[in-house]
Design a protein around this motif. Structure first.
Motif, PDB file in Angstrom:
ATOM      1  N   ARG A 195       0.833  -1.221   0.000  1.00 18.32           N
ATOM      2  CA  ARG A 195       0.000   0.000   0.000  1.00 18.32           C
ATOM      3  C   ARG A 195       0.857   1.256   0.000  1.00 18.32           C
ATOM      4  N   PHE A 196       2.128   1.154   0.349  1.00 19.42           N
ATOM      5  CA  PHE A 196       3.027   2.316   0.398  1.00 19.42           C
ATOM      6  C   PHE A 196       3.662   2.628  -0.951  1.00 19.42           C
ATOM      7  N   SER A 210       4.804   9.127  -0.666  1.00 15.10           N
ATOM      8  CA  SER A 210       5.915   9.779   0.023  1.00 15.10           C
ATOM      9  C   SER A 210       5.955   9.280   1.470  1.00 15.10           C
ATOM     10  N   PRO A 211       7.090   9.476   2.159  1.00 17.44           N
ATOM     11  CA  PRO A 211       7.143   9.092   3.579  1.00 17.44           C
ATOM     12  C   PRO A 211       6.037   9.763   4.405  1.00 17.44           C
ATOM     13  N   HIS A 217       3.191   7.780   6.613  1.00 15.59           N
ATOM     14  CA  HIS A 217       2.981   8.031   8.037  1.00 15.59           C
ATOM     15  C   HIS A 217       1.534   8.422   8.306  1.00 15.59           C
ATOM     16  N   ARG A 218       0.947   9.175   7.411  1.00 12.77           N
ATOM     17  CA  ARG A 218      -0.454   9.568   7.584  1.00 12.77           C
ATOM     18  C   ARG A 218      -1.372   8.352   7.574  1.00 12.77           C
ATOM     19  N   LEU A 219      -1.078   7.358   6.734  1.00 18.56           N
ATOM     20  CA  LEU A 219      -1.869   6.125   6.731  1.00 18.56           C
ATOM     21  C   LEU A 219      -1.765   5.402   8.075  1.00 18.56           C
ATOM     22  N   ILE A 236       7.880   5.494  13.465  1.00 16.85           N
ATOM     23  CA  ILE A 236       7.354   4.714  12.342  1.00 16.85           C
ATOM     24  C   ILE A 236       8.409   4.520  11.264  1.00 16.85           C
ATOM     25  N   GLN A 237       8.563   3.281  10.836  1.00 18.12           N
ATOM     26  CA  GLN A 237       9.315   2.943   9.637  1.00 18.12           C
ATOM     27  C   GLN A 237       8.294   2.327   8.687  1.00 18.12           C
ATOM     28  N   ALA A 238       7.911   3.073   7.662  1.00 16.70           N
ATOM     29  CA  ALA A 238       6.910   2.614   6.704  1.00 16.70           C
ATOM     30  C   ALA A 238       7.608   2.404   5.365  1.00 16.70           C
TER      31      ALA A 238
END
Length: 137
Positions: free
Chosen positions: A76-77, A81-82, A86-88, A106-108
Motif C-alpha cells: 500500500r506504500f 511519500s514518507p 505516516h499519515r496512513l 514509524i518505519q513505513a
C-alpha cells in the motif's frame, strides 16, 4: 475460546507478520500493543509488521504502553511519500494516538525497500523527565 475463523486468520498472518518485542516487554503484549497490531494488520495488510514497546526505557511506570516503534512493510506504500505513509499509519491508530500512546516511531517501507534493509531502527536512549528537570531551556 478462539473461533475457527479467528484461528485461521491468525495462522494466515503468521506466515507474513514478524512479531517482536523490545527487551522492556514482559513477553506478552498488553491491550494497547494488541490493538496497534490488529489495526495496522487490518488497515495495511502488511507483509512485515514489527512492533516494539519501548515504554520501559522511558520515565513511565512499569508495564506502561506509551512508547512504541513500528516497522510496517506494505505494498500500500508503493508510490507514496514518507509523509503519506505516516499519515496512513496515523489514521489507522488515531484512537491510540489520541489516548494512551505518547510516542510512535514509524518505519513505513515498501517490500522492495525492506528487502534492501530489513531491520527495525534503534531508538536513542530516553533522557528522562522534562526539559525543565534537565536544565534545558
Amino acid at each position: 475460546m478462539l473461533s475457527g475463523q479467528l484461528v485461521r486468520r491468525l495462522f494466515s498472518m503468521a506466515g507474513r507478520v514478524c512479531l517482536s518485542r523490545g527487551s522492556a516487554g514482559s513477553g506478552t503484549g498488553g491491550p494497547v500493543e494488541a490493538a496497534i497490531r490488529m489495526k495496522l494488520e487490518q488497515a495495511l495488510n502488511p507483509e512485515v509488521l514489527e512492533l516494539r514497546n519501548e515504554s520501559g526505557g522511558h520515565a513511565v511506570p512499569p508495564g506502561s504502553e506509551t512508547h512504541f516503534r513500528v516497522a510496517v512493510v506494505s505494498s500500500r506504500f508503493e508510490g507514496l511519500s514518507p509523509l503519506q505513509r505516516h499519515r496512513l499509519v496515523h489514521a489507522a491508530l488515531s484512537e491510540e494516538l489520541a489516548g494512551p500512546v505518547h510516542a510512535l516511531a514509524i518505519q513505513a517501507r515498501t517490500p522492495a525497500q525492506w528487502r534492501e534493509n530489513p531491520q527495525l531502527d534503534a531508538s536513542p536512549p530516553c533522557l528522562g523527565g522534562s526539559k525543565k528537570t534537565r536544565g534545558t531551556p
